[in-house]
Enzyme design. Structure first.
Site, PDB file in Angstrom:
ATOM      1  N   HIS A  24      45.152 -34.548  15.318  1.00  0.00           N
ATOM      2  CA  HIS A  24      44.289 -34.618  16.244  1.00  0.00           C
ATOM      3  C   HIS A  24      45.391 -33.324  16.803  1.00  0.00           C
ATOM      4  CE1 HIS A  24      43.061 -35.535  20.433  1.00  0.00           C
ATOM      5  NE2 HIS A  24      44.104 -34.681  20.852  1.00  0.00           N
ATOM      6  N   GLU A  25      46.546 -33.654  16.718  1.00  0.00           N
ATOM      7  CA  GLU A  25      47.072 -32.520  17.303  1.00  0.00           C
ATOM      8  C   GLU A  25      47.532 -30.919  16.676  1.00  0.00           C
ATOM      9  OE1 GLU A  25      47.728 -32.770  20.912  1.00  0.00           O
ATOM     10  OE2 GLU A  25      48.162 -34.946  20.431  1.00  0.00           O
ATOM     11  N   HIS A  28      44.320 -29.043  17.949  1.00  0.00           N
ATOM     12  CA  HIS A  28      45.146 -28.438  19.427  1.00  0.00           C
ATOM     13  C   HIS A  28      45.739 -26.940  19.002  1.00  0.00           C
ATOM     14  CE1 HIS A  28      43.354 -30.674  21.617  1.00  0.00           C
ATOM     15  NE2 HIS A  28      44.288 -31.878  21.671  1.00  0.00           N
TER      16      HIS A  28
END
Length: 451
Positions: A24-25, A28
């Site tokens: 998920h990170e 980003h």
């Protein structure tokens, strides 16, 4: 052995969720760096740092509480006009430097000012062209949407793999083959209970009395060819208490049974039986529906609607968990659980003696997929501090600037998400409280695997 399997299930689930958080990170960080942004930190977890390593301008690490993660992208908050101490200064090299005032009047303005000051203390003149708030709106959407999109893609990958091979147990395909024959006629709330000799002698089902067995494929009912189980049910109900000729296929041979359908007793106490409804006493065999990409997309569309509804009722359901913790009510077995609860369910699944190994693997995969899908959808909620709040701000910026161009008005500039920080703190506090309640609930009144 059971303890080892339970532990293995918990560990597998925990590792899968931590990997999902890390990905998920990355969702980003990768586009942020690709668009020229500066990412100074990439961490899995919160709290004290357990381990970290500096690679280039980014510090990678793990923190003590593995309940999330974050990336630090420089320049998320633009400087506010009211917060400029002396406007824009120029250093010795001719670079513009923004000085942000740290003191303001009013609790909310002070909160916003402090956040800006903390943000800008780490920004150097060399970062001027790399600030997140200066990115075009569509780049901001990609950067902030990348994280939850990764979670949804993880869920999609698991779903499509399971549905294409094992099938979707939540969407069973109904065959025209008999799966089970009820021995005696019982009200619906007593279905599944073993018939007593008295019940069997007094009130056998037509199917049991006629000799129909599990595994028989229904061929025709009163001369009408059976093409689906729904069709057969309709024919049986319409038959009432009249005679019926049932043809089945058993071991490649067709057998004909003569019987009389009966009327099932009322499903509820005091409810009158419909004298026109026939009952045979058989249930169909089912199997998980298989499908590929299009089938999975269709199923995820339904899941999306369900998750949106669940998010709308989440505070009420968490309140129900809080009531269960203090013993006011029973905990809803279909209600929300935290990652701790997910780990317990994974452990129970892995250690369950009656679940085949293949089914255990499928269940664990579906559990991980379900958590990823919910996390992804939850992060798209358009409220700060969630990713959806930043996405909403970027879209509003695009709309506002586009409308100004259409009207030939001056550019209104960047959307100042810092003004919504009070809302972000309230939402963040609510999320924290709900998370704590769910974790405590999963420890005190846990949801257990259904037998």
């Amino acid at each position: 052995m059971t303890v080892l399997l339970y532990t293995l299930g918990v560990v597998v689930f925990a590792v899968a969720i931590l990997a999902s958080i890390g990905l998920h990170e990355l969702g980003h960080m990768i586009p942020a760096k690709a668009f020229g942004g500066k990412v100074t930190q990439y961490f899995i977890g919160f709290g004290p740092t357990v381990w970290s390593k500096q690679v280039g301008e980014t510090e990678y690490g793990v923190k003590a509480i593995p309940l999330g993660g974050y990336v630090k992208i420089v320049g998320m908050l633009p400087p506010g006009a009211a917060d400029l101490a002396d406007g824009v200064e120029v250093d010795a090299d001719g670079n513009q430097v923004v000085k942000v005032r740290k003191s303001n009047t009013g609790m909310f303005t002070q909160l916003i000012s402090d956040a800006r000051a903390a943000e800008w203390e780490t920004i150097t003149p060399a970062d001027s062209g790399r600030l997140f708030y200066k990115m075009p709106w569509w780049k901001k959407v990609i950067v902030m949407g990348g994280g939850p999109t990764v979670n949804i893609l993880i869920a999609f990958g698991i779903f499509v793999g399971v549905f294409a091979t094992y099938g979707n147990a939540g969407d069973p395909a109904i065959e025209t083959t008999v799966g089970e024959v009820s021995a005696c006629v019982k009200p619906a709330e007593e279905s599944g209970k073993v018939c007593t000799p008295e019940e069997l002698a007094k009130n056998p089902t037509p199917a049991y009395q006629a000799g129909i067995e599990a595994g028989d494929r229904m061929v025709s009912f009163n001369g009408v060819a059976i093409t689906s189980w729904d069709q057969m049910q309709a024919l049986v109900k319409k038959n009432g208490t009249a005679k019926a000729s049932v043809v089945v296929e058993r071991d490649g041979e067709q057998l004909t049974f003569q019987t009389t359908t009966v009327v099932r007793p009322p499903d509820k106490v005091g409810e009158k039986a419909d004298k026109t409804v026939g009952f045979l006493g058989v249930t169909p065999r089912t199997h998980p529906t298989t499908g590929g990409v299009l089938y999975t997309l269709d199923q995820m569309g339904t899941m999306t609607v369900d998750v949106v509804k669940a998010l709308g009722t989440l505070p009420a359901k968490v309140w129900g968990v809080a009531q269960a913790i203090v013993g006011v009510k029973e905990r809803d077995p279909q209600g929300p659980v935290s990652i701790v609860g997910g780990g317990r369910l994974a452990g129970e699944t892995a250690s369950h003696e009656e679940i085949p190994v293949k089914q255990k693997m499928i269940s664990l995969l579906m559990l991980v997929a379900g958590f990823n899908f919910f996390i992804g959808m939850f992060n798209f909620v358009p409220l700060l501090p969630l990713d959806g709040g930043h996405i909403a701000g970027a879209l509003w910026e695009a709309l506002r600037r586009g409308w100004a161009r259409v009207r030939r008005r001056p550019d209104p500039g960047y959307v100042d998400v810092a003004k919504l920080l009070p809302v972000a703190y309230v939402v963040g506090l609510a999320i924290l409280v709900m998370g704590v309640v769910l974790i405590v609930g999963d420890l005190v009144v846990p949801v257990h695997l259904e037998s």
